[in-house]
Design a protein around this motif. Structure first.
Motif, PDB file in Angstrom:
ATOM      1  N   GLY A  27     -48.545  92.977  37.137  1.00 43.84           N
ATOM      2  CA  GLY A  27     -49.081  91.683  36.758  1.00 43.84           C
ATOM      3  C   GLY A  27     -47.993  90.641  36.704  1.00 43.84           C
ATOM      4  N   ASP A  28     -48.401  89.391  36.661  1.00 43.57           N
ATOM      5  CA  ASP A  28     -47.459  88.279  36.677  1.00 43.57           C
ATOM      6  C   ASP A  28     -47.158  87.737  35.284  1.00 43.57           C
ATOM      7  OD1 ASP A  28     -47.238  88.385  39.397  1.00 43.57           O
ATOM      8  OD2 ASP A  28     -48.916  87.014  39.735  1.00 43.57           O
ATOM      9  N   VAL A  29     -48.056  87.900  34.330  1.00 46.16           N
ATOM     10  CA  VAL A  29     -47.832  87.337  32.999  1.00 46.16           C
ATOM     11  C   VAL A  29     -48.188  88.383  31.952  1.00 46.16           C
ATOM     12  CG1 VAL A  29     -48.397  85.501  31.373  1.00 46.16           C
ATOM     13  CG2 VAL A  29     -48.384  85.024  33.827  1.00 46.16           C
ATOM     14  N   LEU A  30     -47.175  89.078  31.432  1.00 48.47           N
ATOM     15  CA  LEU A  30     -47.365  90.021  30.336  1.00 48.47           C
ATOM     16  C   LEU A  30     -46.601  89.575  29.094  1.00 48.47           C
ATOM     17  CD1 LEU A  30     -47.216  93.459  32.166  1.00 48.47           C
ATOM     18  CD2 LEU A  30     -49.215  92.255  31.302  1.00 48.47           C
ATOM     19  N   MET A  31     -45.917  88.444  29.182  1.00 47.68           N
ATOM     20  CA  MET A  31     -45.256  87.851  28.025  1.00 47.68           C
ATOM     21  C   MET A  31     -45.712  86.401  27.914  1.00 47.68           C
ATOM     22  SD  MET A  31     -41.353  89.354  27.999  1.00 47.68           S
ATOM     23  CE  MET A  31     -41.046  89.102  29.750  1.00 47.68           C
ATOM     24  N   THR A  32     -45.652  85.890  26.690  1.00 41.98           N
ATOM     25  CA  THR A  32     -46.102  84.529  26.446  1.00 41.98           C
ATOM     26  C   THR A  32     -45.209  83.536  27.175  1.00 41.98           C
ATOM     27  OG1 THR A  32     -46.911  85.194  24.281  1.00 41.98           O
ATOM     28  CG2 THR A  32     -46.568  82.842  24.635  1.00 41.98           C
ATOM     29  N   LYS A  33     -45.800  82.473  27.665  1.00 40.85           N
ATOM     30  CA  LYS A  33     -45.029  81.419  28.320  1.00 40.85           C
ATOM     31  C   LYS A  33     -44.046  80.818  27.324  1.00 40.85           C
ATOM     32  CE  LYS A  33     -45.448  76.997  30.752  1.00 40.85           C
ATOM     33  NZ  LYS A  33     -44.517  77.384  31.805  1.00 40.85           N
ATOM     34  N   ILE A  34     -42.821  80.600  27.774  1.00 42.54           N
ATOM     35  CA  ILE A  34     -41.749  80.169  26.884  1.00 42.54           C
ATOM     36  C   ILE A  34     -41.558  78.666  26.978  1.00 42.54           C
ATOM     37  CG2 ILE A  34     -39.314  80.424  26.325  1.00 42.54           C
ATOM     38  CD1 ILE A  34     -39.398  83.139  27.653  1.00 42.54           C
ATOM     39  N   PRO A  35     -41.690  77.919  25.866  1.00 42.31           N
ATOM     40  CA  PRO A  35     -41.359  76.490  25.888  1.00 42.31           C
ATOM     41  C   PRO A  35     -39.852  76.311  25.799  1.00 42.31           C
ATOM     42  CG  PRO A  35     -42.128  77.123  23.720  1.00 42.31           C
ATOM     43  CD  PRO A  35     -42.240  78.344  24.581  1.00 42.31           C
ATOM     44  N   ALA A  36     -39.292  75.560  26.721  1.00 43.42           N
ATOM     45  CA  ALA A  36     -37.834  75.434  26.783  1.00 43.42           C
ATOM     46  C   ALA A  36     -37.284  74.505  25.719  1.00 43.42           C
ATOM     47  CB  ALA A  36     -37.421  74.938  28.167  1.00 43.42           C
ATOM     48  N   GLY A  37     -38.013  73.468  25.332  1.00 45.20           N
ATOM     49  CA  GLY A  37     -37.507  72.540  24.334  1.00 45.20           C
ATOM     50  C   GLY A  37     -36.365  71.689  24.872  1.00 45.20           C
ATOM     51  N   LEU A  38     -35.538  71.166  23.977  1.00 45.77           N
ATOM     52  CA  LEU A  38     -34.418  70.301  24.329  1.00 45.77           C
ATOM     53  C   LEU A  38     -33.107  70.969  23.954  1.00 45.77           C
ATOM     54  CD1 LEU A  38     -35.838  66.934  22.983  1.00 45.77           C
ATOM     55  CD2 LEU A  38     -35.798  67.700  25.353  1.00 45.77           C
ATOM     56  N   PRO A  39     -31.994  70.598  24.594  1.00 48.58           N
ATOM     57  CA  PRO A  39     -30.702  71.187  24.224  1.00 48.58           C
ATOM     58  C   PRO A  39     -30.368  71.005  22.751  1.00 48.58           C
ATOM     59  CG  PRO A  39     -30.514  70.041  26.313  1.00 48.58           C
ATOM     60  CD  PRO A  39     -31.877  69.726  25.781  1.00 48.58           C
ATOM     61  N   SER A  40     -30.799  69.886  22.147  1.00 43.26           N
ATOM     62  CA  SER A  40     -30.497  69.661  20.744  1.00 43.26           C
ATOM     63  C   SER A  40     -31.144  70.702  19.846  1.00 43.26           C
ATOM     64  CB  SER A  40     -30.957  68.265  20.322  1.00 43.26           C
ATOM     65  OG  SER A  40     -32.350  68.113  20.544  1.00 43.26           O
ATOM     66  N   ASP A  41     -32.226  71.337  20.314  1.00 42.45           N
ATOM     67  CA  ASP A  41     -32.869  72.379  19.518  1.00 42.45           C
ATOM     68  C   ASP A  41     -31.922  73.547  19.268  1.00 42.45           C
ATOM     69  OD1 ASP A  41     -35.256  71.022  19.356  1.00 42.45           O
ATOM     70  OD2 ASP A  41     -36.043  71.912  21.191  1.00 42.45           O
ATOM     71  N   LEU A  42     -31.002  73.788  20.205  1.00 44.62           N
ATOM     72  CA  LEU A  42     -30.083  74.908  20.050  1.00 44.62           C
ATOM     73  C   LEU A  42     -29.224  74.758  18.803  1.00 44.62           C
ATOM     74  CD1 LEU A  42     -28.841  75.318  23.730  1.00 44.62           C
ATOM     75  CD2 LEU A  42     -30.570  76.676  22.567  1.00 44.62           C
ATOM     76  N   LEU A  43     -28.933  73.518  18.413  1.00 44.43           N
ATOM     77  CA  LEU A  43     -28.030  73.280  17.291  1.00 44.43           C
ATOM     78  C   LEU A  43     -28.621  73.766  15.975  1.00 44.43           C
ATOM     79  CD1 LEU A  43     -26.734  69.694  18.155  1.00 44.43           C
ATOM     80  CD2 LEU A  43     -25.831  71.896  18.885  1.00 44.43           C
ATOM     81  N   VAL A  44     -29.923  73.763  15.854  1.00 44.64           N
ATOM     82  CA  VAL A  44     -30.562  74.150  14.596  1.00 44.64           C
ATOM     83  C   VAL A  44     -31.375  75.428  14.723  1.00 44.64           C
ATOM     84  CG1 VAL A  44     -30.661  71.793  13.726  1.00 44.64           C
ATOM     85  CG2 VAL A  44     -32.535  72.649  15.113  1.00 44.64           C
ATOM     86  N   ARG A  45     -31.465  75.988  15.919  1.00 42.01           N
ATOM     87  CA  ARG A  45     -32.287  77.166  16.141  1.00 42.01           C
ATOM     88  C   ARG A  45     -31.476  78.400  16.513  1.00 42.01           C
ATOM     89  NH1 ARG A  45     -37.297  76.069  14.041  1.00 42.01           N
ATOM     90  NH2 ARG A  45     -38.103  74.121  14.831  1.00 42.01           N
ATOM     91  N   ARG A  46     -30.415  78.223  17.260  1.00 43.97           N
ATOM     92  CA  ARG A  46     -29.696  79.392  17.773  1.00 43.97           C
ATOM     93  C   ARG A  46     -28.671  79.854  16.747  1.00 43.97           C
ATOM     94  NH1 ARG A  46     -27.960  81.057  23.793  1.00 43.97           N
ATOM     95  NH2 ARG A  46     -25.952  82.001  23.290  1.00 43.97           N
ATOM     96  N   PRO A  47     -28.803  81.094  16.248  1.00 44.48           N
ATOM     97  CA  PRO A  47     -27.961  81.535  15.128  1.00 44.48           C
ATOM     98  C   PRO A  47     -26.464  81.506  15.406  1.00 44.48           C
ATOM     99  CG  PRO A  47     -29.850  82.983  15.368  1.00 44.48           C
ATOM    100  CD  PRO A  47     -29.849  82.079  16.568  1.00 44.48           C
ATOM    101  N   ASP A  48     -26.034  81.824  16.634  1.00 47.41           N
ATOM    102  CA  ASP A  48     -24.591  81.855  16.876  1.00 47.41           C
ATOM    103  C   ASP A  48     -23.984  80.460  16.793  1.00 47.41           C
ATOM    104  OD1 ASP A  48     -25.953  81.121  19.196  1.00 47.41           O
ATOM    105  OD2 ASP A  48     -24.379  81.857  20.512  1.00 47.41           O
ATOM    106  N   ILE A  49     -24.750  79.422  17.182  1.00 45.50           N
ATOM    107  CA  ILE A  49     -24.256  78.046  17.056  1.00 45.50           C
ATOM    108  C   ILE A  49     -24.217  77.641  15.591  1.00 45.50           C
ATOM    109  CG2 ILE A  49     -24.708  75.641  17.629  1.00 45.50           C
ATOM    110  CD1 ILE A  49     -25.865  76.524  20.249  1.00 45.50           C
ATOM    111  N   ILE A  50     -25.255  77.998  14.845  1.00 43.63           N
ATOM    112  CA  ILE A  50     -25.268  77.691  13.417  1.00 43.63           C
ATOM    113  C   ILE A  50     -24.108  78.392  12.725  1.00 43.63           C
ATOM    114  CG2 ILE A  50     -26.624  77.832  11.299  1.00 43.63           C
ATOM    115  CD1 ILE A  50     -29.134  77.825  13.025  1.00 43.63           C
ATOM    116  N   ALA A  51     -23.841  79.637  13.097  1.00 44.28           N
ATOM    117  CA  ALA A  51     -22.722  80.376  12.511  1.00 44.28           C
ATOM    118  C   ALA A  51     -21.397  79.698  12.832  1.00 44.28           C
ATOM    119  CB  ALA A  51     -22.717  81.811  13.026  1.00 44.28           C
ATOM    120  N   ALA A  52     -21.245  79.211  14.049  1.00 46.38           N
ATOM    121  CA  ALA A  52     -20.006  78.526  14.427  1.00 46.38           C
ATOM    122  C   ALA A  52     -19.817  77.259  13.604  1.00 46.38           C
ATOM    123  CB  ALA A  52     -20.031  78.193  15.919  1.00 46.38           C
ATOM    124  N   GLU A  53     -20.902  76.564  13.291  1.00 49.04           N
ATOM    125  CA  GLU A  53     -20.768  75.358  12.460  1.00 49.04           C
ATOM    126  C   GLU A  53     -20.415  75.726  11.021  1.00 49.04           C
ATOM    127  OE1 GLU A  53     -22.895  71.067  11.621  1.00 49.04           O
ATOM    128  OE2 GLU A  53     -24.104  72.687  12.464  1.00 49.04           O
TER     129      GLU A  53
END
Length: 502
Positions: free
Chosen positions: A272-298
Motif C-alpha cells: 500500500g501507499d499510505v500506512l502512516m499518517t500524513k506528516i505536516p511539515a510546519g515551519l523551521p521556527s517550530d524546531l526551536l520549541v518542538r525538537r528536544p535536541d535543539i531545546i537541550a542545546a539552548e
C-alpha cells in the motif's frame, strides 16, 4: 538564654534583607537567531502545523508495531539509562541549590585541657585538667550571596537538568525510530523471501520444462545450463534472505530489550501507499520549541550564561557566616541550667587579592564555553533543518520513483511472457527468456527496496520534525510548563511498501 532568643528575629530580618539585596552578574540572555532559511525547500508555509502535535500512536497505525514500541519503551536499556540520567541531573541540581541556604545543625561538644602548673589561670594549685561543655543549634559556613554566585551556579545546574530531560526525549525519539527501522527491515526481508520463493518455484518449472525439451531433442545443453544458472541464482538469493531475516530479527529483539512475545497482534499487509499518517511539515521556527535536541542545546547555552555570572562574582568579596546559639557550662550537670545561655556569631569576609590569574582565566573559560554553546546551538538548528529538508526531498520524489518502478515491472512481465512464448515456438533461444527473468526479478527487488526506503524516509521525517516522544496530542509539549518527572510510555507504528507481483 532569653536575650539570645530576642536576638533571633533581629538577626533573621537582617539576614533576609541581605539575601534580597543580592544581585546577579550573569549577562542578559538573548536567543541567537536561527541560521537557516524561513521555509523548507519547496514547501508552502501556509496553514501548516507542527508534527510534534501528532502523537506517535497516531502517526504509527499498525497494532503489531505499536505493541513492539511499548515493549521497547519499557525494556530497552538505553532508555532506562536516559531516564536515570534525568534522576541523576535532578539530584545534582538539588545538591547545588542547597548551597543557597543556611546549613543548620545541632552540636554538642566537650573540651578537656591539661595545663602545667605555671600556666594555669586559676593558679598552680587549681585542677590540672579543665573541662567545658557546649550544646546548641548553629549555622555552618553560610555564604551571603551578594553577587549571585550561588544563584548562578544553581541556575546552571537547573538548566543542565532541563537539558537532560530533553535528552531523554531525544533518546525516546531515536529509540522509536530505530525500532520502526528494524521492524520494517524485517518485514522487507520477509517480503523479499516471499518474492524469491515464488521466483524459485517459477524457475524450477522453467528448468523442468527445458530439461524435458532437451530430452526430446528440441532444446540444447546450453539452454539447460542457462536454466540451471537461473535456478541456482534464486537458491543463493533465498539463503541470503534467510540470513537477512534472522539478522533483522536479532536487531529488533536487541532494541526491544526482551524476547519477542508470541501473542502479538497480527501483522498488517506490507503493501500500500499510505500506512502512516500524513506528516505536516510546519515551519523551521517550530524546531526551536518542538525538537528536544535543539531545546537541550539552548538549556546548555543558558547554563553557560549563568556560569559567566558565577565566574564574575568570584572577583568580589565573599561573606561567610558561622553562628551558634545554645548553652555553655564547665560541668555537664549544669549545661542546661538557667543562666547558661550562650551564642557566637562569626562573620568572615574574604577578598581575593592575588590568585595568579586563576579568576581571570576562569572567567575567560566561562565566556569561551558560552561561545561554544552558541555555536553548538546554531549547529543543532542547521543539522535539524538539513534532516527535515532531506526527508522532504524524499517525500517529494519517492512517489514518482515507485510509480516508475510499477510501470517498469509491468513492462518486464510483458517482456517475459513474450520471450517465453517465442522460445516455446522456436523463434528465439532460451537466452531471451533468461534475460527477461533476470530483468523482472531485478525490478521486483528494486520495487521492494525503494518501497522500504520510502517508508523509512517517513519515519526519519517524523523524527526530524520533533515527533516521537508524545504518545498522543493530549501530551502536547509546552516549553513554559513545569518539567514533569519523565516516565516511559508504550507505542505504535505501521509500514508502507508497494505490492509486488510474481
Amino acid at each position: 538564654m532569653q536575650g539570645s532568643q530576642r536576638t533571633l528575629p533581629r538577626f533573621s530580618a537582617v539576614f533576609m534583607a541581605v539575601l534580597l539585596a543580592g544581585c546577579s552578574l550573569s549577562p542578559d540572555y538573548t536567543r541567537p537567531d536561527a541560521p537557516v532559511p524561513g521555509t523548507y525547500p519547496g514547501q508552502d508555509d501556509a496553514n501548516q502545523t507542527s508534527v510534534a502535535d501528532l502523537g506517535w500512536e497516531q502517526f504509527f497505525r499498525e497494532p503489531r508495531l505499536k505493541a513492539l514500541i511499548g515493549l521497547a519503551l519499557e525494556n530497552n536499556r538505553d532508555m532506562r539509562i536516559a531516564v536515570k540520567r534525568v534522576d541523576e541531573a535532578r539530584a545534582q541540581y538539588g545538591i547545588t541549590r542547597s548551597d543557597q541556604f543556611p546549613q543548620i545543625g545541632a552540636t554538642a561538644q566537650e573540651t578537656a585541657q591539661r595545663m602545667p602548673p605555671n600556666m594555669r589561670q586559676a593558679g598552680p594549685d587549681s585542677p590540672s585538667v579543665s573541662r567545658s561543655f557546649t550544646a546548641g543549634i548553629g549555622i555552618t559556613d553560610f555564604e551571603l550571596d551578594f553577587f549571585g554566585k550561588q544563584r548562578n551556579l544553581s541556575e546552571a545546574a537547573f538548566q543542565s537538568y532541563l537539558a537532560t530531560v530533553e535528552g531523554r526525549k531525544t533518546a525516546q525519539i531515536n529509540l522509536i525510530g530505530q525500532l520502526a527501522t528494524a521492524y520494517y527491515n524485517l518485514r522487507a526481508a520477509q517480503q523479499q523471501k516471499e518474492l524469491v520463493a515464488k521466483t524459485l518455484k517459477s524457475r524450477q518449472s522453467t528448468y523442468d520444462l527445458v530439461q524435458a525439451r532437451f530430452r526430446g531433442g528440441v532444446a540444447s545443453a546450453l539452454d539447460v545450463n542457462q536454466a540451471k544458472t537461473l535456478l541456482d541464482s534464486a537458491r543463493a538469493s533465498s539463503a541470503e534472505l534467510d540470513r537477512s531475516e534472522q539478522l533483522a530479527r536479532n536487531a529488533l529483539q536487541l532494541i526491544i530489550g526482551a524476547p519477542i512475545p508470541a501473542g502479538l497482534p497480527a501483522a498488517s499487509p506490507f503493501a500500500g501507499d499510505v500506512l502512516m499518517t500524513k506528516i505536516p511539515a510546519g515551519l523551521p521556527s517550530d524546531l526551536l520549541v518542538r525538537r528536544p535536541d535543539i531545546i537541550a542545546a539552548e538549556h546548555e547555552l543558558l547554563a553557560a550564561n549563568a556560569n559567566i555570572g558565577a565566574a564574575r562574582a568570584a572577583f568580589f568579596p565573599s561573606i561567610s557566616l558561622t553562628g551558634l546559639i545554645g548553652s555553655a557550662s564547665l560541668g555537664l550537670s549544669t549545661l542546661f541550667s538557667g543562666g547558661q545561655g550562650s551564642w557566637s556569631f562569626n562573620p568572615v569576609i574574604t577578598m581575593p587579592i592575588f590568585t595568579a590569574g586563576r579568576l581571570r582565566n576562569n572567567l575567560e573559560l566561562s565566556e569561551v564555553r558560552k561561545d561554544i554553546a552558541v555555536a553548538q546551538y546554531e549547529k543543532s538548528i542547521q543539522t535539524a533543518f538539513k534532516e527535515v529538508a532531506d526527508s522532504l526531498a524524499g517525500e517529494a520524489t519517492y512517489g514518482a520513483q515507485l510509480q516508475a518502478l510499477r510501470d517498469q515491472q509491468k513492462s518486464a512481465y510483458e517482456s517475459l511472457n513474450l520471450s517465453d512464448l517465442r522460445y516455446r515456438n522456436g523463434i528465439d533461444s532460451f537466452l531471451q527468456v533468461q534475460t527477461a527473468q533476470i530483468n523482472l526479478f531485478t525490478v521486483q527487488q528494486s520495487f521492494v527496496q525503494v518501497g522500504l526506503e520510502s517508508l523509512l524516509n517517513k519515519v526519519e521525517l517524523y523524527k526530524a520534525l520533533g515527533g516521537g516522544w508524545n504518545r498522543d496530542t493530549s501530551m502536547r509539549p509546552n516549553p513554559d510548563a513545569p518539567i514533569a518527572n519523565p516516565v516511559p510510555v508504550s507505542g505504535n507504528a505501521t509500514q508502507i511498501t508497494p505490492s509486488t507481483q510474481q
